[in-house]
Design a protein around this motif. Structure first.
Motif, mmCIF file in Angstrom:
data_model
loop_
_atom_site.group_PDB
_atom_site.id
_atom_site.type_symbol
_atom_site.label_atom_id
_atom_site.label_comp_id
_atom_site.label_asym_id
_atom_site.label_seq_id
_atom_site.Cartn_x
_atom_site.Cartn_y
_atom_site.Cartn_z
ATOM 1 N N ARG A 140 2.230 -0.046 6.732
ATOM 2 C CA ARG A 140 0.984 0.491 6.201
ATOM 3 C C ARG A 140 -0.048 -0.612 6.004
ATOM 4 N NH1 ARG A 140 1.518 2.589 0.931
ATOM 5 N NH2 ARG A 140 3.504 1.548 0.603
ATOM 6 N N TRP A 141 -1.209 -0.410 6.585
ATOM 7 C CA TRP A 141 -2.281 -1.367 6.415
ATOM 8 C C TRP A 141 -2.878 -1.195 5.016
ATOM 9 C CZ3 TRP A 141 -7.906 -0.611 6.719
ATOM 10 C CH2 TRP A 141 -8.596 -1.831 6.725
ATOM 11 N N SER A 142 -3.047 -2.345 4.333
ATOM 12 C CA SER A 142 -3.533 -2.287 2.962
ATOM 13 C C SER A 142 -4.834 -3.050 2.786
ATOM 14 C CB SER A 142 -2.449 -2.842 2.030
ATOM 15 O OG SER A 142 -2.831 -2.714 0.682
ATOM 16 N N GLY A 143 -5.512 -3.336 3.906
ATOM 17 C CA GLY A 143 -6.763 -4.075 3.822
ATOM 18 C C GLY A 143 -6.555 -5.526 4.220
ATOM 19 N N GLY A 144 -7.536 -6.104 4.897
ATOM 20 C CA GLY A 144 -7.423 -7.489 5.338
ATOM 21 C C GLY A 144 -6.229 -7.677 6.233
ATOM 22 N N ASN A 145 -5.391 -8.666 5.905
ATOM 23 C CA ASN A 145 -4.174 -8.924 6.678
ATOM 24 C C ASN A 145 -2.920 -8.474 5.938
ATOM 25 O OD1 ASN A 145 -5.466 -10.141 8.872
ATOM 26 N ND2 ASN A 145 -5.585 -12.088 7.778
ATOM 27 N N LYS A 146 -3.079 -7.537 5.012
ATOM 28 C CA LYS A 146 -1.944 -7.090 4.208
ATOM 29 C C LYS A 146 -1.334 -5.824 4.774
ATOM 30 C CE LYS A 146 -3.288 -9.066 -0.247
ATOM 31 N NZ LYS A 146 -3.600 -8.779 -1.671
ATOM 32 N N TYR A 147 -0.034 -5.854 4.892
ATOM 33 C CA TYR A 147 0.707 -4.685 5.352
ATOM 34 C C TYR A 147 1.915 -4.486 4.443
ATOM 35 C CZ TYR A 147 -2.024 -5.638 9.536
ATOM 36 O OH TYR A 147 -3.047 -5.881 10.399
ATOM 37 N N TYR A 148 2.215 -3.254 4.166
ATOM 38 C CA TYR A 148 3.409 -2.921 3.402
ATOM 39 C C TYR A 148 4.303 -2.058 4.267
ATOM 40 C CZ TYR A 148 0.822 -4.631 -0.604
ATOM 41 O OH TYR A 148 0.113 -5.417 -1.466
ATOM 42 N N THR A 149 5.591 -2.219 4.079
ATOM 43 C CA THR A 149 6.528 -1.430 4.871
ATOM 44 C C THR A 149 7.287 -0.463 3.977
ATOM 45 O OG1 THR A 149 8.245 -3.125 4.618
ATOM 46 C CG2 THR A 149 6.849 -3.272 6.572
ATOM 47 N N ASP A 150 7.688 0.606 4.569
ATOM 48 C CA ASP A 150 8.517 1.583 3.861
ATOM 49 C C ASP A 150 9.458 2.227 4.868
ATOM 50 O OD1 ASP A 150 7.691 3.865 1.136
ATOM 51 O OD2 ASP A 150 9.577 2.970 1.779
ATOM 52 N N TYR A 151 10.593 2.692 4.365
ATOM 53 C CA TYR A 151 11.639 3.183 5.241
ATOM 54 C C TYR A 151 12.261 4.454 4.699
ATOM 55 C CZ TYR A 151 11.386 -1.596 6.987
ATOM 56 O OH TYR A 151 10.942 -2.785 7.509
ATOM 57 N N ALA A 152 12.786 5.232 5.621
ATOM 58 C CA ALA A 152 13.602 6.363 5.206
ATOM 59 C C ALA A 152 14.880 5.825 4.566
ATOM 60 C CB ALA A 152 13.950 7.223 6.412
ATOM 61 N N ASP A 153 15.401 6.538 3.600
ATOM 62 C CA ASP A 153 16.617 6.089 2.928
ATOM 63 C C ASP A 153 17.762 5.895 3.911
ATOM 64 O OD1 ASP A 153 16.099 8.027 -0.133
ATOM 65 O OD2 ASP A 153 15.377 6.053 0.484
ATOM 66 N N SER A 154 17.786 6.707 4.952
ATOM 67 C CA SER A 154 18.891 6.674 5.905
ATOM 68 C C SER A 154 18.937 5.391 6.735
ATOM 69 C CB SER A 154 18.822 7.886 6.834
ATOM 70 O OG SER A 154 17.582 7.912 7.519
ATOM 71 N N VAL A 155 17.810 4.657 6.782
ATOM 72 C CA VAL A 155 17.770 3.434 7.596
ATOM 73 C C VAL A 155 17.500 2.191 6.773
ATOM 74 C CG1 VAL A 155 16.965 4.814 9.546
ATOM 75 C CG2 VAL A 155 15.307 3.515 8.181
ATOM 76 N N LYS A 156 17.223 2.375 5.501
ATOM 77 C CA LYS A 156 16.877 1.247 4.645
ATOM 78 C C LYS A 156 18.022 0.234 4.632
ATOM 79 C CE LYS A 156 14.247 2.704 1.403
ATOM 80 N NZ LYS A 156 13.721 3.321 0.165
ATOM 81 N N GLY A 157 17.663 -1.035 4.828
ATOM 82 C CA GLY A 157 18.662 -2.094 4.859
ATOM 83 C C GLY A 157 19.208 -2.365 6.246
ATOM 84 N N ARG A 158 18.963 -1.451 7.175
ATOM 85 C CA ARG A 158 19.460 -1.628 8.553
ATOM 86 C C ARG A 158 18.319 -1.800 9.563
ATOM 87 N NH1 ARG A 158 22.038 2.465 11.018
ATOM 88 N NH2 ARG A 158 20.961 4.088 9.836
ATOM 89 N N PHE A 159 17.205 -1.129 9.327
ATOM 90 C CA PHE A 159 16.080 -1.176 10.252
ATOM 91 C C PHE A 159 14.951 -2.004 9.640
ATOM 92 C CE2 PHE A 159 16.781 3.125 12.633
ATOM 93 C CZ PHE A 159 18.088 2.769 12.876
ATOM 94 N N THR A 160 14.190 -2.665 10.513
ATOM 95 C CA THR A 160 13.032 -3.435 10.073
ATOM 96 C C THR A 160 11.862 -3.177 11.016
ATOM 97 O OG1 THR A 160 14.466 -5.198 9.225
ATOM 98 C CG2 THR A 160 12.140 -5.723 9.548
ATOM 99 N N ILE A 161 10.735 -2.785 10.435
ATOM 100 C CA ILE A 161 9.522 -2.595 11.222
ATOM 101 C C ILE A 161 8.670 -3.851 11.093
ATOM 102 C CG2 ILE A 161 8.277 -1.461 9.325
ATOM 103 C CD1 ILE A 161 6.883 0.290 11.456
#
Length: 127
Positions: free
Chosen positions: A52-73
């Motif tokens: 998720r773009w948060s302005g400027g060069n800031k991005y936040y990531t979020d994941y489905a519970d089913s992939v959290k800890g295994r997948f990285t965007i």
């Protein structure tokens, strides 16, 4: 014309890793949120991850519970590409993975709230 082209899918065994890529053309998405979704046969389309773009060069990531800890965007704005690193794959991760760009709605976990989407790449995980 804006295009999103996914690549990197394939057939792997449980426990293996894959890295999906989504290359965008036609416009840049450094000031946009980009996400991954997946669709398995007979199942509802599912949100996987978002950068998720948060302005400027800031991005936040979020994941489905089913992939959290295994997948990285992640994203490489210089290449106009977003990636999905998938580790410790499970058979239930089998699906067509779809890249989406330019979220403009109210729910970033909803594919229809993105203006652009790719055709998808198949990921099959055997047990």
């Amino acid at each position: 014309q804006v295009q999103l082209v996914e690549s990197g899918g394939g057939l792997v065994q449980a426990g293996d890793s894959l890295r999906l890529s989504c290359a965008a053309s036609g416009r840049t998405f450094d000031a946009s949120s980009m996400g991954w979704f997946r669709q398995a046969p007979g199942k509802e389309r599912e949100f996987v991850a978002v950068s998720r773009w948060s302005g400027g060069n800031k991005y936040y990531t979020d994941y489905a519970d089913s992939v959290k800890g295994r997948f990285t965007i992640s994203r490489d704005n210089a290449k106009n590409t977003v990636y999905l690193q998938m580790n410790s794959l499970k058979p239930e991760d089998t699906a067509v993975y779809i890249c989406a760009a330019h979220w403009r709605g109210t729910n970033w976990s909803r594919l229809d709230d993105y203006q652009y989407r790719g055709q998808g790449t198949q990921v099959t995980v055997s047990s």
